[in-house]
Design an enzyme around this catalytic site. Structure first.
Site, PDB file in Angstrom:
ATOM      1  N   SER A 330      -5.260 106.268  21.081  1.00  0.00           N
ATOM      2  CA  SER A 330      -4.072 106.650  20.306  1.00  0.00           C
ATOM      3  C   SER A 330      -2.875 105.738  20.533  1.00  0.00           C
ATOM      4  O   SER A 330      -1.877 105.845  19.802  1.00  0.00           O
ATOM      5  CB  SER A 330      -3.683 108.096  20.634  1.00  0.00           C
ATOM      6  OG  SER A 330      -4.671 108.991  20.169  1.00  0.00           O
ATOM      7  N   ASP A 354      -3.921 120.444   8.090  1.00  0.00           N
ATOM      8  CA  ASP A 354      -4.962 120.465   9.126  1.00  0.00           C
ATOM      9  C   ASP A 354      -5.158 121.905   9.600  1.00  0.00           C
ATOM     10  O   ASP A 354      -4.613 122.331  10.615  1.00  0.00           O
ATOM     11  CB  ASP A 354      -4.534 119.564  10.294  1.00  0.00           C
ATOM     12  CG  ASP A 354      -5.514 119.619  11.457  1.00  0.00           C
ATOM     13  OD1 ASP A 354      -6.695 119.958  11.227  1.00  0.00           O
ATOM     14  OD2 ASP A 354      -5.087 119.322  12.598  1.00  0.00           O
ATOM     15  N   ASP A 370     -10.061 116.663  15.813  1.00  0.00           N
ATOM     16  CA  ASP A 370      -8.798 116.303  16.441  1.00  0.00           C
ATOM     17  C   ASP A 370      -8.949 116.349  17.958  1.00  0.00           C
ATOM     18  O   ASP A 370      -9.783 117.095  18.489  1.00  0.00           O
ATOM     19  CB  ASP A 370      -7.707 117.285  15.993  1.00  0.00           C
ATOM     20  CG  ASP A 370      -6.311 116.772  16.305  1.00  0.00           C
ATOM     21  OD1 ASP A 370      -6.190 115.588  16.674  1.00  0.00           O
ATOM     22  OD2 ASP A 370      -5.360 117.551  16.177  1.00  0.00           O
TER      23      ASP A 370
END
Length: 638
Positions: A330, A354, A370
């Protein structure tokens, strides 16, 4: 009875023969004597000057003198590499006929270790400069007692000498090994490519780090002396000398205090830390763990010792900061976000829904989840815009954006931040990493690029690899709002140093993002720190984040990079994996966000446990930044 006497008479013809022979012998004798007299006359009178010169040359020897290697200091004047003189026992290698017998005789007065003997035999077998009277070292660091014993017995060892050697010294040992590098003994291969005049007496050459990159500047200029020697090659007196010139003194940007703190914070874990001054590009710290002591190479490491060192599973000789490549995870999301903004794939108001922490491509059965789903086992993050996607690190948002962002456009944009290329000015052997593209996949894997590849790449996985130095460099570009300062180690030199044009090339500002984009991105990275974006469970009960109780502002981003692929439908579980299969923990940060003075990037190998980058790597960066800011403020007050 009367005895008659006989008289010996020589016939006249035989008398003539004897007379001829006598005259011939005499003539020959006269010719020999005449020849000798003529030769003596020629040597003593006619050719006297020529032979006198040759005789003088036979006892006069011109010897090269190795220059002292240049010194290396950190930004505070702390010595990182210096020189020290030692008394050594050396032998003229070409005069040794029986090595075993010689060693037995030497051991009668001076002891030496098996490792010293092994190194001596190895160097003796492969003499670098044969037929030059080069001395091969048997034992270094002779004590006063050993020196006295040899002085008394020197007459017994005409081919053995006590010599003064100048050796490289690294006072901080392993702490600076991957910054300064190290020197190694010159090999025959080195002599084939080096200038034979400049390196006529040199025994060591830079092999890693700064020692390698600035070898020419650190080496200095060779000197010479003319000496008179006896038949054994022992110097009787010195007649003249042209002194050598010491190599240049280099001062690095590195702060040894910050370096030591980073080393302590990583501890015994494998990993790397890089800190950069975003105003100059100066590398303030460059740590790779585990490390090694470069002094071992100076003293002469045995084959067994070197084999043991390179056989270690944790590879201490490997510079993880500049050559270790890791999926960025990330930490790559800010660059992807800026690419999406610049290439029209998203904007700050675009919202992704989401509901359950999952993402699917059309007509593809695979599910991409996720990170929040994996860590907490919960649902999705709801309605997410780009700002929230950054500070809450929403994978789903970036999965979605990957469907509108072509990989080759992303690769071109990311190259502006240094991904996929080596951008540091004077970091030896820095790895360029890997920025995937359609061409790369076709040439490397003989396969085309699929939409699922873009999904993986959107969260810093899928074949992308970066070094900690690249991660710090990209973070520096973000901290400077797109302006480039190329990372470098050298701060100054006692003499100007000219580098090739490729090392001094200036990189242009990143094209694409607007001033508002940069401001929003930095604000989102501040929220990562100060709004709890780096949350993790503390003692399994409460939530904490790196920005709690922080007395200053900082911007940053964490990352947790997967090492092994988890089969579809299974959850990531640290306890079910071996230590080397666990995720890497990554983190970068800079402070203060509005006027940054330091950027830090941290990678902890297989440290992605219960919080990953936020729990393992983040606190290391915070401590370095706090230490540096506190000292910077203190110095400004003084």
């Amino acid at each position: 009875m009367k005895v008659e006497r006989s008289t010996l008479q020589v016939p006249k013809e035989r008398h003539g023969i004897l007379l001829f022979r006598s005259m011939a012998i005499g003539a020959i004798g006269l010719l020999v004597v005449g020849g000798l007299v003529f030769r003596l006359y020629q040597l003593q009178i006619v050719d006297h000057e020529r032979y006198e010169t040759r005789a003088r040359e036979n006892r006069l020897v011109t010897q090269p003198i190795a220059p002292a290697r240049g010194l290396i200091y950190d930004r505070n004047g702390v010595a990182l590499a210096g020189n020290r003189q030692v008394q050594s026992l050396s032998v003229i290698g070409e005069n040794v006929d029986d090595v075993d017998a010689l060693l037995v005789r030497i051991r009668e007065i001076i002891e030496f270790t098996p490792d010293e003997e092994e190194s001596f035999r190895k160097r003796l077998k492969v003499q670098l400069r044969p037929r030059t009277g080069e001395k091969v070292t048997l034992k270094r660091h002779l004590s006063d007692k050993e020196l006295a014993i040899f002085a008394v017995n020197r007459y017994r060892y005409p081919d053995v000498f006590v010599t003064t050697e100048t050796l490289r010294d690294y006072p901080m040992a392993g702490l600076m090994a991957h910054v300064v590098g190290s020197v190694r003994q010159v090999t025959t291969e080195d002599l084939q490519r080096l200038d034979s005049v400049s390196y006529a007496a040199t025994k060591y050459i830079g092999r890693r780090g700064i020692e390698k990159f600035y070898e020419t500047e650190l080496h200095g200029q060779v000197g010479y002396r003319t000496v008179e020697v006896n038949v054994h090659g022992r110097v009787m007196r010195e007649l003249s000398q042209v002194p050598p010139v010491r190599g240049r003194t280099l001062t690095l940007h590195v702060d040894s205090n910050l370096q030591r703190l980073a080393d302590e914070e990583i501890g015994e874990r494998r990993g790397a830390v890089v800190a950069i001054d975003p105003n100059t590009g100066g590398i303030l710290a460059l740590v790779s763990k585990p490390t090694y002591d470069p002094n071992f190479f100076v003293m002469g490491m045995t084959d067994r010792g070197y084999t043991d060192l390179i056989a270690r599973r944790d590879t201490p000789l490997f510079n993880r900061a500049t050559q270790g490549t890791y999926p960025p995870g990330s930490t790559f999301k800010p660059v992807i976000a800026l690419a999406g903004l610049s290439l029209g794939a998203t904007d700050w108001e675009y919202v992704v829904s989401d509901p359950n922490g999952e993402f699917r491509l059309p007509n593809v059965s695979r599910i991409w989840r996720d990170w929040d789903w994996n860590v907490q086992g919960t649902g999705g993050q709801g309605e997410i815009d780009l700002y929230r996607a950054i500070y809450r690190s929403s994978n789903v948002y970036f999965y979605d954006m990957s469907t509108r962002l072509h990989v080759d456009d992303l690769a071109s944009f990311a190259a502006q931040f240094g991904y996929g290329r080596a951008t540091a000015i004077d970091v030896a052997d820095a790895d360029p990493g890997l920025m995937p593209s359609t061409r790369w996949k076709q040439e490397t894997l003989n396969d085309k690029w699929y939409p699922g590849d873009s999904v993986n790449l959107s969260i810093g996985q899928g074949g992308m690899m970066v070094t900690p130095l690249q991660m710090a460099t990209a973070a520096t570009v973000v901290a400077n709002r797109g302006e480039w300062v190329r990372p470098r180690l050298l701060l100054s030199s006692d003499q100007p140093i000219e580098l090739d044009e490729g090392f001094t090339e200036q990189y242009p500002r990143v094209e694409g993002p607007t001033d508002e984009d940069w401001a929003q991105m930095v604000d989102a990275l501040k929220a990562v720190i100060h709004r709890g974006g780096l949350g993790y469970k503390q003692n399994g009960v409460a939530w904490a984040y790196i920005g709690m109780d922080i007395p200053y502002e900082m911007a940053g981003k964490s990352g947790t990079a997967q090492v092994v692929e988890i089969p579809q439908g299974e959850e990531y579980n640290d306890e079910s994996l071996t230590e080397t299969q666990r995720k890497h923990a990554l983190f970068f940060a800079f402070a203060p966000p509005e006027d940054p003075v330091i950027v830090v990037a941290v990678v902890v190998e297989n440290g992605g446990i219960d919080g990953g980058g936020s729990k393992i790597a983040g606190p290391i960066a915070r401590k370095l930044i706090e230490s540096y800011l506190n000292r910077t403020v203190a110095l400004s007050r003084d």
